[in-house]
Design a protein around this motif. Structure first.
Motif, PDB file in Angstrom:
ATOM      1  N   ALA A 191       0.830  -1.204   0.000  1.00  0.00           N
ATOM      2  CA  ALA A 191       0.000   0.000   0.000  1.00  0.00           C
ATOM      3  C   ALA A 191       0.864   1.252   0.000  1.00  0.00           C
ATOM      4  O   ALA A 191       1.718   1.426   0.864  1.00  0.00           O
ATOM      5  N   GLU A 192       0.645   2.133  -0.988  1.00  0.00           N
ATOM      6  CA  GLU A 192       1.405   3.378  -1.056  1.00  0.00           C
ATOM      7  C   GLU A 192       0.613   4.530  -1.658  1.00  0.00           C
ATOM      8  O   GLU A 192       1.076   5.670  -1.658  1.00  0.00           O
ATOM      9  N   LEU A 193      -0.584   4.270  -2.161  1.00  0.00           N
ATOM     10  CA  LEU A 193      -1.373   5.338  -2.752  1.00  0.00           C
ATOM     11  C   LEU A 193      -1.850   6.318  -1.685  1.00  0.00           C
ATOM     12  O   LEU A 193      -2.261   5.917  -0.594  1.00  0.00           O
ATOM     13  N   ASP A 194      -1.810   7.598  -2.015  1.00  0.00           N
ATOM     14  CA  ASP A 194      -2.285   8.663  -1.135  1.00  0.00           C
ATOM     15  C   ASP A 194      -3.650   9.092  -1.651  1.00  0.00           C
ATOM     16  O   ASP A 194      -3.755   9.809  -2.642  1.00  0.00           O
ATOM     17  N   LEU A 195      -4.707   8.639  -0.997  1.00  0.00           N
ATOM     18  CA  LEU A 195      -6.064   8.832  -1.504  1.00  0.00           C
ATOM     19  C   LEU A 195      -6.926   9.606  -0.518  1.00  0.00           C
ATOM     20  O   LEU A 195      -6.769   9.489   0.694  1.00  0.00           O
ATOM     21  N   ALA A 196      -7.840  10.380  -1.086  1.00  0.00           N
ATOM     22  CA  ALA A 196      -8.829  11.104  -0.267  1.00  0.00           C
ATOM     23  C   ALA A 196     -10.215  10.781  -0.814  1.00  0.00           C
ATOM     24  O   ALA A 196     -10.976  11.660  -1.210  1.00  0.00           O
ATOM     25  N   ILE A 197     -10.523   9.496  -0.868  1.00  0.00           N
ATOM     26  CA  ILE A 197     -11.796   9.011  -1.406  1.00  0.00           C
ATOM     27  C   ILE A 197     -12.685   8.624  -0.240  1.00  0.00           C
ATOM     28  O   ILE A 197     -12.281   7.861   0.645  1.00  0.00           O
ATOM     29  N   ALA A 198     -13.919   9.154  -0.233  1.00  0.00           N
ATOM     30  CA  ALA A 198     -14.803   8.937   0.913  1.00  0.00           C
ATOM     31  C   ALA A 198     -15.152   7.462   1.100  1.00  0.00           C
ATOM     32  O   ALA A 198     -15.049   6.925   2.204  1.00  0.00           O
ATOM     33  N   HIS A 199     -15.565   6.794   0.027  1.00  0.00           N
ATOM     34  CA  HIS A 199     -16.026   5.401   0.132  1.00  0.00           C
ATOM     35  C   HIS A 199     -14.987   4.513  -0.545  1.00  0.00           C
ATOM     36  O   HIS A 199     -15.028   4.270  -1.754  1.00  0.00           O
ATOM     37  N   CYS A 200     -14.019   4.079   0.232  1.00  0.00           N
ATOM     38  CA  CYS A 200     -12.847   3.396  -0.318  1.00  0.00           C
ATOM     39  C   CYS A 200     -12.513   2.171   0.518  1.00  0.00           C
ATOM     40  O   CYS A 200     -12.434   2.249   1.750  1.00  0.00           O
ATOM     41  N   VAL A 201     -12.320   1.030  -0.143  1.00  0.00           N
ATOM     42  CA  VAL A 201     -11.872  -0.198   0.516  1.00  0.00           C
ATOM     43  C   VAL A 201     -10.471  -0.500   0.007  1.00  0.00           C
ATOM     44  O   VAL A 201     -10.261  -0.609  -1.204  1.00  0.00           O
ATOM     45  N   ARG A 202      -9.517  -0.644   0.908  1.00  0.00           N
ATOM     46  CA  ARG A 202      -8.129  -0.870   0.523  1.00  0.00           C
ATOM     47  C   ARG A 202      -7.726  -2.303   0.850  1.00  0.00           C
ATOM     48  O   ARG A 202      -7.911  -2.771   1.981  1.00  0.00           O
ATOM     49  N   LEU A 203      -7.180  -2.992  -0.155  1.00  0.00           N
ATOM     50  CA  LEU A 203      -6.760  -4.377   0.000  1.00  0.00           C
ATOM     51  C   LEU A 203      -5.272  -4.476  -0.347  1.00  0.00           C
ATOM     52  O   LEU A 203      -4.806  -3.847  -1.299  1.00  0.00           O
ATOM     53  N   GLU A 204      -4.555  -5.290   0.409  1.00  0.00           N
ATOM     54  CA  GLU A 204      -3.117  -5.440   0.196  1.00  0.00           C
ATOM     55  C   GLU A 204      -2.767  -6.920   0.085  1.00  0.00           C
ATOM     56  O   GLU A 204      -3.252  -7.737   0.879  1.00  0.00           O
ATOM     57  N   ALA A 205      -1.960  -7.247  -0.915  1.00  0.00           N
ATOM     58  CA  ALA A 205      -1.547  -8.634  -1.122  1.00  0.00           C
ATOM     59  C   ALA A 205      -0.666  -9.099   0.034  1.00  0.00           C
ATOM     60  O   ALA A 205      -0.096  -8.299   0.770  1.00  0.00           O
ATOM     61  N   ARG A 206      -0.570 -10.412   0.178  1.00  0.00           N
ATOM     62  CA  ARG A 206       0.267 -10.996   1.230  1.00  0.00           C
ATOM     63  C   ARG A 206       1.171 -12.054   0.623  1.00  0.00           C
ATOM     64  O   ARG A 206       0.720 -12.923  -0.127  1.00  0.00           O
ATOM     65  N   ARG A 207       2.444 -11.973   0.960  1.00  0.00           N
ATOM     66  CA  ARG A 207       3.396 -12.962   0.466  1.00  0.00           C
ATOM     67  C   ARG A 207       3.293 -14.246   1.269  1.00  0.00           C
ATOM     68  O   ARG A 207       2.795 -14.261   2.397  1.00  0.00           O
ATOM     69  N   ALA A 208       3.819 -15.317   0.694  1.00  0.00           N
ATOM     70  CA  ALA A 208       3.826 -16.604   1.382  1.00  0.00           C
ATOM     71  C   ALA A 208       4.754 -16.536   2.586  1.00  0.00           C
ATOM     72  O   ALA A 208       5.720 -15.756   2.617  1.00  0.00           O
ATOM     73  N   ASN A 209       4.483 -17.352   3.580  1.00  0.00           N
ATOM     74  CA  ASN A 209       5.357 -17.414   4.749  1.00  0.00           C
ATOM     75  C   ASN A 209       6.582 -18.268   4.441  1.00  0.00           C
ATOM     76  O   ASN A 209       6.783 -18.712   3.305  1.00  0.00           O
ATOM     77  N   ASN A 210       7.411 -18.499   5.433  1.00  0.00           N
ATOM     78  CA  ASN A 210       8.649 -19.250   5.214  1.00  0.00           C
ATOM     79  C   ASN A 210       8.407 -20.677   4.756  1.00  0.00           C
ATOM     80  O   ASN A 210       9.298 -21.313   4.180  1.00  0.00           O
ATOM     81  N   GLU A 211       7.204 -21.180   5.008  1.00  0.00           N
ATOM     82  CA  GLU A 211       6.865 -22.537   4.558  1.00  0.00           C
ATOM     83  C   GLU A 211       6.238 -22.541   3.171  1.00  0.00           C
ATOM     84  O   GLU A 211       5.827 -23.585   2.660  1.00  0.00           O
ATOM     85  N   GLY A 212       6.119 -21.339   2.577  1.00  0.00           N
ATOM     86  CA  GLY A 212       5.557 -21.253   1.233  1.00  0.00           C
ATOM     87  C   GLY A 212       4.049 -21.256   1.188  1.00  0.00           C
ATOM     88  O   GLY A 212       3.458 -21.436   0.121  1.00  0.00           O
ATOM     89  N   ALA A 213       3.390 -21.026   2.323  1.00  0.00           N
ATOM     90  CA  ALA A 213       1.931 -21.042   2.380  1.00  0.00           C
ATOM     91  C   ALA A 213       1.406 -19.667   2.774  1.00  0.00           C
ATOM     92  O   ALA A 213       2.135 -18.815   3.277  1.00  0.00           O
ATOM     93  N   GLY A 214       0.100 -19.472   2.527  1.00  0.00           N
ATOM     94  CA  GLY A 214      -0.573 -18.269   2.989  1.00  0.00           C
ATOM     95  C   GLY A 214      -0.527 -17.087   2.054  1.00  0.00           C
ATOM     96  O   GLY A 214      -0.971 -15.992   2.421  1.00  0.00           O
TER      97      GLY A 214
END
Length: 361
Positions: free
Chosen positions: A172-195
């Motif tokens: 997440a790095e966008l600088d937004l001023a949007i009233a109705h906004c849902v922000r989602l961020e990806a997640r990398r796998a853990n050390n076991e390669g899952a998740g």
């Protein structure tokens, strides 16, 4: 406590607090570069001991809830102030820890700021505001650090109230001023390669969240198909960032991403999907004088002679460089009549023709 107050950041605190610096690049404890006014400049004597850099890395990754070690030697995350950090340690980094900090800046937050910095002209800014109102699908193309995400954020802030916007980013790095906004961020796998949760996963899920527009921080793989699908399934006005050196290269990269996905579709069908999905490509570039410019605002046209056609609506015409290194050139409206002209006129009135340099009916 914000990371800038961490004791391990003391050697670079003056760099973090310098508003003229936009990026800090640490190549081991003996070499530090910064980007100032678009130019890379070496800063000597930042670290007196290698242990200072080790402490800096520890402070950064621990405060971000991350970790780096020999099994997982790379990490990408954001600081409390929104700055983006990439860390590489041994065995992948041979000269010691490599730390890259792209500082979050409040210096460029509006179209007026972009005009003042020479990124575009006011008629171009007015046209792009019309493009947002007309719900055109827009791709922001360019190399690393050319200002793509900044422009996307400024344009996204032109979205009218009453719309539900889903924002999807790797970090997440966008600088937004949007009233109705849902922000989602990806997640990398853990050390076991899952998740792992990928951008494509988030895009597929976002279609069930009743968005009116979808913004994607960067597309570079399977999520390209999901993004184009969203653009043609009732989510017009969507925007995405893409690394590419020209508008034609942006289209070629989209073609390659869709082909690499293993879709059982001929190239002409993929090209038609791109042609009907994307309306505009904004090409960003840093010229030799260090100024970030939108060198092309281009319409994505129909498939012609086996290629997706590209027509420039605005372009920066470089004539050369002055003795002081400053670029000499001008932004020009080409007078091209885009396929979505009526859509623009309905949203913003006939005055948009003046912005495009059009004459006649």
């Amino acid at each position: 406590m914000q990371m800038i107050d961490k004791p391990g950041l003391a050697p670079i605190r003056h760099l973090l607090e310098d508003p003229a610096i936009t990026e800090i690049m640490i190549n081991g404890s003996q070499q530090v570069y910064v980007e100032r006014a678009g130019q890379m400049v070496e800063v000597p004597g930042v670290f007196t001991h290698a242990s200072q850099l080790d402490l800096l890395v520890d402070n950064l990754v621990v405060a971000a809830g991350r970790g780096v070690n020999a099994r997982s030697p790379m990490a990408d995350f954001r600081m409390d102030d929104g700055s983006r950090v990439n860390v590489c340690i041994a065995p992948v980094s041979l000269q010691g820890p490599a730390v890259t900090i792209r500082k979050f800046t409040h210096a460029v937050r509006t179209f007026n700021d972009l005009v003042r910095h020479g990124t575009l002209t006011m008629p171009m800014a007015e046209f792009l505001t019309c493009a947002v109102r007309a719900r055109l699908n827009i791709v922001f193309a360019g190399g690393t650090g050319t200002g793509k995400t900044t422009t996307l954020g400024i344009m996204a802030n032109q979205i009218t109230r009453g719309e539900r916007v889903v924002v999807i980013e790797d970090t997440a790095e966008l600088d937004l001023a949007i009233a109705h906004c849902v922000r989602l961020e990806a997640r990398r796998a853990n050390n076991e390669g899952a998740g792992a949760i990928t951008l494509a996963d988030l895009l597929r899920n976002s279609l069930r969240m009743r968005p009116t527009r979808i913004l994607v921080g960067e597309i570079r793989g399977d999520e390209a198909f999901e993004m184009l699908h969203a653009m043609t399934s009732g989510h017009d006005g969507s925007m995405a960032v893409l690394h590419a050196s020209s508008p034609a290269h942006a289209v070629a990269r989209l073609e390659l991403m869709l082909l690499s996905r293993g879709l059982e579709l001929p190239l002409w069908a993929i090209q038609r999907q791109i042609s009907t999905s994307v309306d505009l490509i904004l090409q960003h570039q840093i010229l030799q004088d260090g100024v970030r410019r939108i060198t092309h605002v281009s319409e994505v046209g129909p498939v012609q002679d086996g290629q997706v056609s590209i027509r420039h609506l605005f372009e920066y015409r470089l004539a050369g460089y002055a003795a002081d290194g400053r670029a000499v050139g001008e932004f020009v409206a080409t007078g091209t009549r885009p396929k979505f002209r009526e859509k623009l006129r309905l949203a913003a009135g006939p005055g948009v023709d003046r912005l495009l340099g059009l004459t006649g009916p």
